[in-house]
Write a protein that holds these residues in place. Sequence first.
Motif, PDB file in Angstrom:
ATOM      1  N   TRP A 201      17.255  19.486   8.374  1.00  0.00           N
ATOM      2  CA  TRP A 201      17.438  20.530   7.358  1.00  0.00           C
ATOM      3  C   TRP A 201      16.432  20.352   6.226  1.00  0.00           C
ATOM      4  O   TRP A 201      15.836  21.317   5.742  1.00  0.00           O
ATOM      5  N   ASN A 202      16.225  19.109   5.814  1.00  0.00           N
ATOM      6  CA  ASN A 202      15.233  18.826   4.774  1.00  0.00           C
ATOM      7  C   ASN A 202      13.820  19.134   5.261  1.00  0.00           C
ATOM      8  O   ASN A 202      12.936  19.498   4.477  1.00  0.00           O
ATOM      9  N   GLU A 203      13.622  18.997   6.568  1.00  0.00           N
ATOM     10  CA  GLU A 203      12.316  19.259   7.180  1.00  0.00           C
ATOM     11  C   GLU A 203      12.031  20.756   7.291  1.00  0.00           C
ATOM     12  O   GLU A 203      10.881  21.159   7.424  1.00  0.00           O
ATOM     13  N   GLY A 204      13.083  21.583   7.269  1.00  0.00           N
ATOM     14  CA  GLY A 204      12.858  23.020   7.321  1.00  0.00           C
ATOM     15  C   GLY A 204      13.916  23.814   8.046  1.00  0.00           C
ATOM     16  O   GLY A 204      14.270  24.916   7.636  1.00  0.00           O
ATOM     17  N   SER A 205      14.458  23.288   9.164  1.00  0.00           N
ATOM     18  CA  SER A 205      15.440  24.046   9.941  1.00  0.00           C
ATOM     19  C   SER A 205      16.155  23.122  10.915  1.00  0.00           C
ATOM     20  O   SER A 205      15.567  22.175  11.439  1.00  0.00           O
ATOM     21  N   VAL A 206      17.439  23.448  11.167  1.00  0.00           N
ATOM     22  CA  VAL A 206      18.201  22.713  12.167  1.00  0.00           C
ATOM     23  C   VAL A 206      18.284  23.490  13.481  1.00  0.00           C
ATOM     24  O   VAL A 206      18.859  23.002  14.455  1.00  0.00           O
ATOM     25  N   LEU A 207      17.710  24.685  13.534  1.00  0.00           N
ATOM     26  CA  LEU A 207      17.775  25.519  14.728  1.00  0.00           C
ATOM     27  C   LEU A 207      16.767  25.034  15.773  1.00  0.00           C
ATOM     28  O   LEU A 207      15.676  24.569  15.415  1.00  0.00           O
ATOM     29  N   PRO A 208      17.099  25.146  17.051  1.00  0.00           N
ATOM     30  CA  PRO A 208      16.162  24.726  18.099  1.00  0.00           C
ATOM     31  C   PRO A 208      14.979  25.675  18.199  1.00  0.00           C
ATOM     32  O   PRO A 208      15.069  26.854  17.831  1.00  0.00           O
ATOM     33  N   VAL A 209      13.869  25.172  18.695  1.00  0.00           N
ATOM     34  CA  VAL A 209      12.680  25.984  18.935  1.00  0.00           C
ATOM     35  C   VAL A 209      12.749  26.478  20.378  1.00  0.00           C
ATOM     36  O   VAL A 209      12.715  25.673  21.316  1.00  0.00           O
ATOM     37  N   LEU A 210      12.872  27.791  20.546  1.00  0.00           N
ATOM     38  CA  LEU A 210      13.114  28.339  21.880  1.00  0.00           C
ATOM     39  C   LEU A 210      11.798  28.606  22.617  1.00  0.00           C
ATOM     40  O   LEU A 210      11.347  29.744  22.759  1.00  0.00           O
ATOM     41  N   ASN A 211      11.188  27.505  23.060  1.00  0.00           N
ATOM     42  CA  ASN A 211      10.025  27.638  23.941  1.00  0.00           C
ATOM     43  C   ASN A 211      10.136  26.602  25.051  1.00  0.00           C
ATOM     44  O   ASN A 211      10.864  25.600  24.910  1.00  0.00           O
ATOM     45  N   PRO A 212       9.472  26.814  26.184  1.00  0.00           N
ATOM     46  CA  PRO A 212       9.629  25.910  27.344  1.00  0.00           C
ATOM     47  C   PRO A 212       9.279  24.459  27.037  1.00  0.00           C
ATOM     48  O   PRO A 212       9.914  23.543  27.566  1.00  0.00           O
ATOM     49  N   GLY A 213       8.264  24.243  26.187  1.00  0.00           N
ATOM     50  CA  GLY A 213       7.876  22.877  25.872  1.00  0.00           C
ATOM     51  C   GLY A 213       8.980  22.119  25.165  1.00  0.00           C
ATOM     52  O   GLY A 213       9.285  20.972  25.507  1.00  0.00           O
ATOM     53  N   PHE A 214       9.603  22.742  24.169  1.00  0.00           N
ATOM     54  CA  PHE A 214      10.686  22.097  23.430  1.00  0.00           C
ATOM     55  C   PHE A 214      11.896  21.862  24.331  1.00  0.00           C
ATOM     56  O   PHE A 214      12.464  20.762  24.358  1.00  0.00           O
ATOM     57  N   ILE A 215      12.279  22.882  25.094  1.00  0.00           N
ATOM     58  CA  ILE A 215      13.446  22.755  25.969  1.00  0.00           C
ATOM     59  C   ILE A 215      13.214  21.682  27.026  1.00  0.00           C
ATOM     60  O   ILE A 215      14.080  20.846  27.293  1.00  0.00           O
ATOM     61  N   GLY A 216      12.016  21.687  27.623  1.00  0.00           N
ATOM     62  CA  GLY A 216      11.709  20.659  28.619  1.00  0.00           C
ATOM     63  C   GLY A 216      11.704  19.269  28.025  1.00  0.00           C
ATOM     64  O   GLY A 216      12.195  18.315  28.638  1.00  0.00           O
ATOM     65  N   GLY A 217      11.153  19.144  26.802  1.00  0.00           N
ATOM     66  CA  GLY A 217      11.138  17.842  26.149  1.00  0.00           C
ATOM     67  C   GLY A 217      12.534  17.339  25.837  1.00  0.00           C
ATOM     68  O   GLY A 217      12.835  16.147  26.015  1.00  0.00           O
ATOM     69  N   ILE A 218      13.421  18.238  25.380  1.00  0.00           N
ATOM     70  CA  ILE A 218      14.789  17.834  25.072  1.00  0.00           C
ATOM     71  C   ILE A 218      15.527  17.411  26.345  1.00  0.00           C
ATOM     72  O   ILE A 218      16.241  16.395  26.360  1.00  0.00           O
ATOM     73  N   LEU A 219      15.359  18.161  27.423  1.00  0.00           N
ATOM     74  CA  LEU A 219      16.001  17.791  28.685  1.00  0.00           C
ATOM     75  C   LEU A 219      15.514  16.424  29.164  1.00  0.00           C
ATOM     76  O   LEU A 219      16.305  15.603  29.645  1.00  0.00           O
ATOM     77  N   TRP A 220      14.219  16.171  29.034  1.00  0.00           N
ATOM     78  CA  TRP A 220      13.661  14.871  29.423  1.00  0.00           C
ATOM     79  C   TRP A 220      14.272  13.754  28.568  1.00  0.00           C
ATOM     80  O   TRP A 220      14.687  12.715  29.089  1.00  0.00           O
ATOM     81  N   LEU A 221      14.331  13.991  27.270  1.00  0.00           N
ATOM     82  CA  LEU A 221      14.849  12.967  26.363  1.00  0.00           C
ATOM     83  C   LEU A 221      16.344  12.738  26.560  1.00  0.00           C
ATOM     84  O   LEU A 221      16.826  11.604  26.421  1.00  0.00           O
ATOM     85  N   VAL A 222      17.086  13.796  26.886  1.00  0.00           N
ATOM     86  CA  VAL A 222      18.527  13.650  27.106  1.00  0.00           C
ATOM     87  C   VAL A 222      18.811  12.940  28.417  1.00  0.00           C
ATOM     88  O   VAL A 222      19.540  11.938  28.459  1.00  0.00           O
ATOM     89  N   LEU A 223      18.233  13.442  29.509  1.00  0.00           N
ATOM     90  CA  LEU A 223      18.591  12.946  30.840  1.00  0.00           C
ATOM     91  C   LEU A 223      17.978  11.588  31.149  1.00  0.00           C
ATOM     92  O   LEU A 223      18.636  10.704  31.712  1.00  0.00           O
ATOM     93  N   VAL A 224      16.715  11.410  30.781  1.00  0.00           N
ATOM     94  CA  VAL A 224      16.014  10.172  31.144  1.00  0.00           C
ATOM     95  C   VAL A 224      16.085   9.137  30.027  1.00  0.00           C
ATOM     96  O   VAL A 224      16.496   8.004  30.245  1.00  0.00           O
TER      97      VAL A 224
END
Length: 293
Positions: A201-224
């Motif tokens: 929130w201090n950085e600017g926003s708590v909302l996710p960035v809806l693009n394939p790179g962000f979504i793919g990165g989050i899935l990688w970080l969550v699952l692996v």
Amino acid sequence: MNPKALALALLLEAALVISWSAGFVGIRFAIDYAPIFSILLWRSLVSGLLLLPLALTRGPRLRGKDVLSQMAFGALAMSGYLGCFAFSIAQGVGTGLVALITDMLPLVVALLSWPVLGQRLNGRQWFGTGIGLLGVVVASGLTTQTGDAPLWAYLLPVLGTASLALATLLQKGSASNTMPVYQKLSIQCLSAAAIFSLLAWNEGSVLPVLNPGFIGGILWLVLVATFGAWGLYYLALRHTSAARVTAILYLSPPVTMVWAWVMFDEPLSWTMAAGLAISLLGIVIFARAGKPT
């Protein structure tokens, strides 16, 4: 240990090294698509929410004091460790170098064992610690002279490693250490998400960035990097000593360095290789010096 058990133990340790390295690489990949604390927020939040139904319906009943202790471990082991090393990478510190600094964890665990557990180091252990730290200085020397990252950013992985080491020592002696791994991870991820939400929130926003790179990165970080790395970390911590688990993690820097070189064209110099070898020598000397007295 029989051959089958030995093979399973080695497989577990190899998977831990690869998945631990994946966390550094995943952060480096995702920062091209979103602010760093937004990445950490959604990594932690998605991980915690996916595990929450299992944590509430399976395993022992969650007691208030155990939940509070795991929240504290989450603040140390996840918020402190992940936040520091990820922000360091975002500031331009090399991914492999960050992995090398953070994987001085065995030495930091031993150093903190003195004030936390009252275990003093002997002379050879101090010598091994010095050699290990010298290797980090050698590996980082050229980078700090030629890189774009501010000097203070190189201290962040040190702070993060100290945070994880303290959490490791405290958790090993905690009554809630018998809690199933999925319950620990759920509580720790959600507590980390609460902290990262304030920073995002201090950085600017708590909302996710809806693009394939962000979504793919989050899935990688969550699952692996979360389910894989942290799950294997706590599983290994339950079945062996904290010293062995943290020593195993030292094998991740060379894997991370090669991985970052292939994917992001990060430098892979003889200076870094020499520093890595010197640090490994320090770890070996330390490990053979015996237990703290």
